[in-house]
Write a protein that holds these residues in place. Structure first.
Motif: not given
Length: 348
Positions: A86, A91, A9, A55
């Motif tokens: 986010t 991803s 992340d 990401f």
């Protein structure tokens, strides 16, 4: 030769600091390096392939893929920056597509001809995130959605974006900004309550809710043990339960659905000690009858369904006919069968 793909992340919220003085992104980078050291103790780790995805939008989010060296992986890991949203679903789709890039070429999925557990490319995706709200260009999402469209040819042959030899594990960092005076709970690390958890469980993996550095190390030790050569299968009981054993405890007589009736578990596919490659003879059949007139194959689910009936039968081993033997990972089903202590009968 397992593939270990780290999905890190890199949303801006990973810049938050913990009471240890480090940011979540620093902790994530350190966790990857610790994992590699722990894994390096096993001689089997020499064949590992490491991949790194963050990401950013594809293809920029692929930092180390099939062609990149170990040195590139380490450099890219150290250079990760936390900026942006986010975009977990997008991803994760990139990560699955990267893993599935060569499968149609190698014919490993054997579409339309049954599935061979001994044709496999075991992969573990380890996602490290802070469990914050999922944000994308369209706003905040409550559930994890993976894009349905993909540039990969052949992806329409499987209903899900993952395959039976790919499992997702998530380390959700919950380490607070202030040191806690409460003593840490002992025992195992609980699953997290974020939208990532159902996705992990669907693939045969799980999530971990990490509240301290000690818990993180415990998770990394556990994850290293999870690197197994195997495929995930759905086992489902059909027909009535078996009659209770004479000396069975009262709780064994419960009626209604039991955890062992439906299990979603890994069978270990052991490599041949001489060649390092698994061997086998029989595929698990497809879930449809072949139809000469059909122009396309019906899409299959990532995990095959195997139904078993609890009728005691003689194990049938026919002379000169090869058979395949697989071991099911510890689960409610294995526990139930072992408790019955009848090693000379089998369930078909």
């Amino acid at each position: 030769m397992p593939v270990l793909l780290f999905l890190i992340d890199t949303s801006a919220s990973m810049n938050q600091r913990t009471h240890l003085g480090t940011t979540y992104l620093d902790i994530a980078k350190g966790a990857v390096e610790t994992f590699m050291k722990l894994r390096g103790r096993d001689p089997a780790s020499r064949g590992d392939r490491y991949m790194l995805v963050n990401f950013e939008d594809a293809p920029f989010g692929i930092k180390a893929g099939w062609k990149e060296s170990h040195a590139t992986f380490m450099t890219e890991l150290r250079n990760l920056q936390a900026t942006g949203l986010t975009t977990f679903g997008q991803s994760l789709r990139t990560a699955f597509d990267l893993l599935n890039l060569n499968r149609l070429v190698t014919g490993i999925d054997n579409y339309g001809q049954g599935r061979n557990p001994f044709f496999l490319e075991p992969a573990i995706i380890i996602a490290i995130t802070d469990g914050n709200k999922l944000t994308g260009s369209s706003g905040v999402q409550d559930e994890l959605h993976l894009p349905l469209t993909t540039p990969l040819p052949g992806s329409e042959l499987t209903k899900e974006p993952f395959r039976w030899d790919q499992r997702l594990f998530a380390l959700v960092l919950r380490i607070p900004g202030n040191a806690s005076v409460e003593p840490e709970p002992l025992g195992g690390v609980p699953p997290d309550e974020s939208p990532i958890t159902p996705m992990c469980e669907v693939t045969g993996g799980r999530s971990y809710s990490v509240f301290s550095q000690r818990m993180l190390n415990q998770c990394l030790e556990s994850l290293v043990q999870k690197i197994q050569s195997g495929v995930v299968i759905n086992f489902e009981k059909t027909g009535p339960d078996p009659p209770p054993l004479e000396d069975a405890p009262a709780e064994a007589l419960k009626s209604g659905p039991q955890p062992w009736h439906c299990c979603h578990k890994l069978i270990y596919v052991r490599p041949n000690p001489k060649t390092g490659v698994p061997i086998g003879h029989w595929p698990i059949p497809e879930a449809f009858w072949p139809d000469q007139n059909s122009p396309t194959l019906p899409p299959r689910s990532a995990h095959p369904h195997i139904r078993f009936s609890c009728v005691d039968a003689e194990p049938m081993v026919i002379d000169k006919v090869p058979f395949d033997k697989y071991e099911l990972e510890p689960s409610p089903l294995t526990q139930y069968i072992l408790e019955r202590k009848s090693p000379h009968t089998c369930w078909q």
